[in-house]
Design a protein around this motif. Structure first.
Motif, PDB file in Angstrom:
ATOM      1  N   THR A   1      10.107  -7.527   6.546  1.00  0.00           N
ATOM      2  CA  THR A   1       8.822  -6.960   6.943  1.00  0.00           C
ATOM      3  C   THR A   1       8.411  -5.828   6.018  1.00  0.00           C
ATOM      4  O   THR A   1       7.256  -5.735   5.596  1.00  0.00           O
ATOM      5  CB  THR A   1       8.891  -6.442   8.390  1.00  0.00           C
ATOM      6  OG1 THR A   1       9.255  -7.515   9.260  1.00  0.00           O
ATOM      7  CG2 THR A   1       7.551  -5.881   8.817  1.00  0.00           C
ATOM      8  N   MET A   2       9.357  -4.962   5.669  1.00  0.00           N
ATOM      9  CA  MET A   2       9.063  -3.845   4.776  1.00  0.00           C
ATOM     10  C   MET A   2       8.633  -4.341   3.402  1.00  0.00           C
ATOM     11  O   MET A   2       7.703  -3.816   2.790  1.00  0.00           O
ATOM     12  CB  MET A   2      10.296  -2.945   4.652  1.00  0.00           C
ATOM     13  CG  MET A   2      10.679  -2.229   5.945  1.00  0.00           C
ATOM     14  SD  MET A   2       9.399  -1.049   6.458  1.00  0.00           S
ATOM     15  CE  MET A   2       9.562   0.165   5.156  1.00  0.00           C
ATOM     16  N   SER A   3       9.314  -5.371   2.912  1.00  0.00           N
ATOM     17  CA  SER A   3       8.965  -5.931   1.607  1.00  0.00           C
ATOM     18  C   SER A   3       7.562  -6.521   1.627  1.00  0.00           C
ATOM     19  O   SER A   3       6.777  -6.334   0.691  1.00  0.00           O
ATOM     20  CB  SER A   3       9.985  -7.007   1.223  1.00  0.00           C
ATOM     21  OG  SER A   3       9.628  -7.613   0.000  1.00  0.00           O
TER      22      SER A   3
ATOM     23  N   VAL B   1       1.650  -6.274   0.458  1.00  0.00           N
ATOM     24  CA  VAL B   1       0.273  -6.275   0.954  1.00  0.00           C
ATOM     25  C   VAL B   1      -0.444  -4.993   0.552  1.00  0.00           C
ATOM     26  O   VAL B   1      -1.600  -5.011   0.120  1.00  0.00           O
ATOM     27  CB  VAL B   1       0.259  -6.450   2.487  1.00  0.00           C
ATOM     28  CG1 VAL B   1      -1.139  -6.198   3.042  1.00  0.00           C
ATOM     29  CG2 VAL B   1       0.721  -7.854   2.859  1.00  0.00           C
ATOM     30  N   ARG B   2       0.248  -3.870   0.668  1.00  0.00           N
ATOM     31  CA  ARG B   2      -0.380  -2.599   0.298  1.00  0.00           C
ATOM     32  C   ARG B   2      -0.666  -2.545  -1.202  1.00  0.00           C
ATOM     33  O   ARG B   2      -1.698  -2.026  -1.627  1.00  0.00           O
ATOM     34  CB  ARG B   2       0.508  -1.433   0.737  1.00  0.00           C
ATOM     35  CG  ARG B   2       0.591  -1.292   2.249  1.00  0.00           C
ATOM     36  CD  ARG B   2       1.557  -0.187   2.656  1.00  0.00           C
ATOM     37  NE  ARG B   2       1.784  -0.206   4.094  1.00  0.00           N
ATOM     38  CZ  ARG B   2       0.973   0.333   4.983  1.00  0.00           C
ATOM     39  NH1 ARG B   2      -0.129   0.939   4.578  1.00  0.00           N
ATOM     40  NH2 ARG B   2       1.252   0.272   6.267  1.00  0.00           N
TER      41      ARG B   2
ATOM     42  N   SER C   1      -2.267  -3.529  11.622  1.00  0.00           N
ATOM     43  CA  SER C   1      -1.069  -4.365  11.647  1.00  0.00           C
ATOM     44  C   SER C   1      -0.962  -5.162  10.355  1.00  0.00           C
ATOM     45  O   SER C   1      -1.923  -5.293   9.592  1.00  0.00           O
ATOM     46  CB  SER C   1      -1.123  -5.328  12.836  1.00  0.00           C
ATOM     47  OG  SER C   1      -2.127  -6.313  12.624  1.00  0.00           O
ATOM     48  N   LEU C   2       0.209  -5.700  10.127  1.00  0.00           N
ATOM     49  CA  LEU C   2       0.427  -6.546   8.959  1.00  0.00           C
ATOM     50  C   LEU C   2      -0.485  -7.770   9.016  1.00  0.00           C
ATOM     51  O   LEU C   2      -1.057  -8.190   7.998  1.00  0.00           O
ATOM     52  CB  LEU C   2       1.893  -6.978   8.904  1.00  0.00           C
ATOM     53  CG  LEU C   2       2.318  -7.865   7.736  1.00  0.00           C
ATOM     54  CD1 LEU C   2       2.020  -7.185   6.407  1.00  0.00           C
ATOM     55  CD2 LEU C   2       3.805  -8.194   7.854  1.00  0.00           C
ATOM     56  N   ALA C   3      -0.646  -8.336  10.201  1.00  0.00           N
ATOM     57  CA  ALA C   3      -1.526  -9.498  10.362  1.00  0.00           C
ATOM     58  C   ALA C   3      -2.973  -9.137  10.025  1.00  0.00           C
ATOM     59  O   ALA C   3      -3.690  -9.924   9.396  1.00  0.00           O
ATOM     60  CB  ALA C   3      -1.435 -10.026  11.793  1.00  0.00           C
ATOM     61  N   ASP C   4      -3.403  -7.939  10.443  1.00  0.00           N
ATOM     62  CA  ASP C   4      -4.759  -7.478  10.114  1.00  0.00           C
ATOM     63  C   ASP C   4      -4.952  -7.407   8.605  1.00  0.00           C
ATOM     64  O   ASP C   4      -5.970  -7.858   8.068  1.00  0.00           O
ATOM     65  CB  ASP C   4      -5.018  -6.090  10.713  1.00  0.00           C
ATOM     66  CG  ASP C   4      -5.166  -6.123  12.221  1.00  0.00           C
ATOM     67  OD1 ASP C   4      -5.546  -7.182  12.754  1.00  0.00           O
ATOM     68  OD2 ASP C   4      -4.893  -5.091  12.859  1.00  0.00           O
TER      69      ASP C   4
ATOM     70  N   LEU D   1      -7.263  -9.350   3.424  1.00  0.00           N
ATOM     71  CA  LEU D   1      -7.088  -9.833   2.059  1.00  0.00           C
ATOM     72  C   LEU D   1      -7.748 -11.196   1.874  1.00  0.00           C
ATOM     73  O   LEU D   1      -8.410 -11.452   0.860  1.00  0.00           O
ATOM     74  CB  LEU D   1      -5.600  -9.923   1.712  1.00  0.00           C
ATOM     75  CG  LEU D   1      -4.881  -8.611   1.383  1.00  0.00           C
ATOM     76  CD1 LEU D   1      -3.398  -8.874   1.146  1.00  0.00           C
ATOM     77  CD2 LEU D   1      -5.497  -7.940   0.157  1.00  0.00           C
ATOM     78  N   GLN D   2      -7.574 -12.074   2.842  1.00  0.00           N
ATOM     79  CA  GLN D   2      -8.189 -13.399   2.749  1.00  0.00           C
ATOM     80  C   GLN D   2      -9.713 -13.296   2.802  1.00  0.00           C
ATOM     81  O   GLN D   2     -10.419 -14.029   2.097  1.00  0.00           O
ATOM     82  CB  GLN D   2      -7.674 -14.289   3.882  1.00  0.00           C
ATOM     83  CG  GLN D   2      -6.205 -14.644   3.747  1.00  0.00           C
ATOM     84  CD  GLN D   2      -5.711 -15.509   4.889  1.00  0.00           C
ATOM     85  OE1 GLN D   2      -5.868 -16.728   4.878  1.00  0.00           O
ATOM     86  NE2 GLN D   2      -5.116 -14.880   5.894  1.00  0.00           N
TER      87      GLN D   2
END
Length: 215
Positions: free
Chosen positions: A4-6, A11-12, A130-133, A138-139
């Motif tokens: 998850t961290m990776s 993403v960031r 969230s990561l999903a957000d 991005l998409q």
């Protein structure tokens, strides 16, 4: 979780790159605006020339003057269209760069999906999405630049050097493709927040170099 961290780091980094490409995209569009205005001016000049009967003026002493003036105007149109095509190549490079960053982040997500905790991926707070957000944003950004590029390229391809009315309306048609609200929604405050958020060690990334240099 390490996976998850990776993924969060990837993403960031994608958002930092997206911020830089947004600035490059805007810069290219700003260069296109005066070129489109110049096309309109040439269209007006061609229109005015078509209404003049040189044979009825003192300039009738100069043979083929009207044809030579028309030829010069068409040459000027060709030059502007070539400069616009060069800018479109820059926009294409930016679009491809955005797509590459998004694809890389999504690929990492797919590779990590089996070991990814859904609760962690969808967890958001008042100060962090969230990561999903982030993956969804991005998409959205990738679709925005892909659609914008296609619309602008299509407009440029439809411009004909000898269509005076089309040339006169080129700048207005170009501006009609602007979508400031959509761009702000997908690449504005969110990118600014994420790209300036402190990142530890391996997540830190410098701004990308310009992807395309204009003359």
């Amino acid at each position: 979780q390490p996976g998850t961290m990776s993924l969060q780091g990837a993403v960031r980094r994608s958002f930092v790159a997206l911020r830089d490409q947004r600035a490059a995209w805007r810069s290219v569009l700003e260069e296109c605006d005066p070129l489109m205005e110049s096309l309109g001016n040439l269209g007006e000049q061609m229109n005015a020339l078509s209404r003049v009967r040189v044979s009825d003026t003192p300039l009738r002493a100069f043979p083929d003057l009207q044809e030579r003036l028309q030829f010069q105007l068409l040459q000027a149109v060709d030059l502007l269209l070539q400069r616009l095509r060069d800018r479109m190549s820059c926009l294409q490079s930016i679009r491809d760069s955005v797509g590459g960053h998004v694809s890389a982040a999504l690929q990492l997500y797919q590779d990590s999906a089996d070991g990814l905790d859904v609760a962690v991926a969808t967890q958001r707070s008042s100060v962090a999405p969230s990561l999903a957000d982030m993956l969804e944003w991005l998409q959205d950004a990738e679709r925005f630049y892909r659609r914008q590029f296609l619309q602008r390229k299509t407009l440029l391809l439809t411009l004909r050097r000898d269509d005076r009315a089309q040339l006169e309306g080129a700048a207005k048609a170009w501006r009609s493709l602007d979508s400031p609200d959509a761009e702000q929604q997908i690449t504005g405050e969110v990118i600014t927040h994420l790209s300036h958020e402190p990142m530890a060690g391996r997540y830190y990334i410098k701004s990308a170099s310009p992807i395309c240099e204009m003359d």
